[in-house]
Design an enzyme around this catalytic site. Structure first.
Site, PDB file in Angstrom:
ATOM      1  CG  HIS A  62      58.351 161.103 113.342  1.00  0.00           C
ATOM      2  ND1 HIS A  62      59.481 161.103 114.128  1.00  0.00           N
ATOM      3  CD2 HIS A  62      58.745 160.657 112.127  1.00  0.00           C
ATOM      4  CE1 HIS A  62      60.507 160.682 113.397  1.00  0.00           C
ATOM      5  NE2 HIS A  62      60.087 160.409 112.194  1.00  0.00           N
ATOM      6  CE  LYS A  67      67.326 150.564 118.394  1.00  0.00           C
ATOM      7  NZ  LYS A  67      68.127 150.728 119.621  1.00  0.00           N
ATOM      8  CE  LYS A  91      72.828 159.347 114.826  1.00  0.00           C
ATOM      9  NZ  LYS A  91      73.675 158.747 115.885  1.00  0.00           N
ATOM     10  CE  LYS A 103      72.959 158.819 122.332  1.00  0.00           C
ATOM     11  NZ  LYS A 103      73.243 158.520 120.925  1.00  0.00           N
ATOM     12  CB  SER A 359      70.009 149.231 116.382  1.00  0.00           C
ATOM     13  OG  SER A 359      71.035 149.230 117.342  1.00  0.00           O
TER      14      SER A 359
END
Ligand code: GLU
Length: 468
Positions: A62, A67, A91, A103, A359
């Protein structure tokens, strides 16, 4: 007994009932969009060929890029990577980091491989991702996770750049890099520091603390940390430095306890020298590591792996606050027990968001090709110096050298990263608390965090115009 992904789905469903989104949007938010399961051969130092099992899951696009970290662990499986990728979406949404969740995992115990073997595995994994268009600064950006760190991120960057020569933003294909390779100051400690900021914010809320029978503030609180990896180490460090007493630290080989406090840095050195946290000077040994979690304390920080507190050991846990530094350390059964007992659980998917937040800062630095503070540091210092001199002249009084240093200081990269991280964690805590406290049908902070995430991802999907 639920799988990790099922646990995440259950928590999601529980929160979804408290939102007004239609079923289709909720189903799309929940689904894992792309799952890449791979097997590839790697020749080991002794000449043997080993087939490596690995994954990359992109839970949501979306917002792009996706990430999330890459973990090296013998427990890796598709279900786990799917759960962790989902948590990344929620998150990022909560802390307003404009990424979808992803992930990766490689099913190896890194302790059983030489550095050269690990390098070959990491490079081959990266080239598999490149082949399938599963990595890139605008596609999917990996980062460190359990069992990986700066070294692995360097290998990923180098492999990517050698396969994609001339890509001007290629440094943004991975984060958690060493500074010399385009990393950002403060990334290493970011998750631990973010956990500290998040717990501190909750501890500073008088109404919340009163409910669980604790005084406000961090000072003097007894803390137990599970895990002495990057996250656990930094959690222990910031709690100790801010006046808490870290009475026990647990690792998989055992735990150590000292009511006066344990210095994580000394313990880290001790473990490096002896191979174990046990027999640490002035501390008592706890042979069965998980028993350390059951000791009397104010705050428990599980900072290792998922599912470490379940329906079996949850009734024995005495902490009043549990700060989930790891991803998914509590099972839904444990969650229910704590909710009933009024234990305050600060949920993983926002509490450990410090890593991905910094990050994001690293990725922005890579895309802008300039270090934070490079342009304005000297200007700010000169300006502050002029202001101070003017005040001194007008008042006829001189400020101390210490005051000069403090006031004139222009922001370095580390100052800006810490400030951005602190602001992010404080506003996320307040946002979730506001949702929780303003809706009596929300039973716990985790559900409030999910409601917050679902609303943000839902709005993004709606704005994308996918759903008429
Ligand atoms: N692996 C970390 C996490 O679980 C960081 C991810 C990132 O920086 O992209 O949040």
């Amino acid at each position: 007994m639920y799988s990790f992904f099922e646990s995440v789905e259950r928590s999601f469903d529980k929160a979804a009932l408290l939102t007004n989104w239609e079923k289709g949007i909720l189903a799309q938010i929940k689904a894992c969009n792309s799952i890449y399961s791979m097997r590839f051969p790697v020749k080991m130092d002794d000449g043997r060929i080993e087939v490596i099992e690995a994954y990359r899951v992109q839970h949501s696009q979306h917002k792009t890029p996706c990430k999330g970290g890459i973990r090296f662990s013998s427990e890796v499986n598709q279900d786990e990577v799917m759960a962790l990728a989902s948590l990344m979406t929620y998150k990022c949404a909560i802390v307003n980091v404009p990424f979808g969740g992803a992930k990766g995992g490689i099913k190896i115990n890194p302790r059983n491989y030489s550095a050269y073997e690990l390098e070959k595995i990491t490079r081959r994994y990266t080239s598999e991702l490149v082949k399938k268009n599963f990595i890139g600064p605008g596609i999917d950006v990996p980062a460190p996770d359990y069992g990986t760190g700066e070294r692995e991120m360097s290998w990923i960057l180098d492999t990517y750049q050698s396969l994609k020569p001339g890509e001007i933003d290629s440094a943004g294909c991975v984060t958690g890099k060493p500074i010399s390779q385009g990393g950002v100051h403060g990334r290493k400690e970011a998750t631990g520091l973010g956990v500290f900021f998040g717990v501190r914010e909750v501890c500073n809320m008088p109404n919340v603390m009163q409910k669980i029978g604790l005084t406000t503030g961090i000072k003097g609180k007894n803390v137990i940390v599970q895990g002495l990896g990057n996250v656990g180490y930094h959690c222990a460090k910031y709690f100790r430095e801010n006046g808490a007493i870290v009475i026990a630290i647990a690792e998989y080989e055992g735990a150590v306890y000292n009511e006066k406090g344990i210095n994580e840095e000394e313990l880290f050195k001790h473990r490096k020298a002896t191979g174990s946290v046990l027999n640490f000077p002035d501390a008592s040994n706890i042979q069965v590591s998980t028993e350390a979690l059951e000791l009397e304390c104010d705050i428990l920080i599980p900072a290792a792996l998922e599912n470490v507190i379940d329906g079996n050991n949850a009734p024995r846990i005495k902490a009043k606050i549990i700060g989930e530094a790891a991803n998914g350390p509590l099972t839904p059964e444990a969650d229910a027990i704590f909710a009933e007992r009024g234990v305050m659980v600060i949920p993983d998917m926002y509490l450990n968001a410090g890593g991905v937040t910094v990050s994001y800062f690293e990725w922005l630095k890579n895309l802008s090709h300039v270090r934070y503070g490079r342009l304005e540091k000297r200007f700010t210092e000169n300006m502050n110096h002029h202001i101070l001199s003017e005040i001194e002249e007008l008042t006829g009084k001189k400020a101390s050298d210490k005051a000069h240093k403090l006031i004139e200081h222009g922001a370095d990269e580390i100052d800006l990263v810490y400030s951005g991280l602190e602001e992010t964690m404080i506003s996320a805590t307040q946002e979730i608390m506001d949702i929780w406290l303003s809706n009596p049908s929300i039973p716990d902070m985790r559900t409030a965090a999910y409601v917050c995430a679902i609303n943000k991802v839902g709005v993004a999907y709606k704005e994308l115009g996918i759903f008429p």
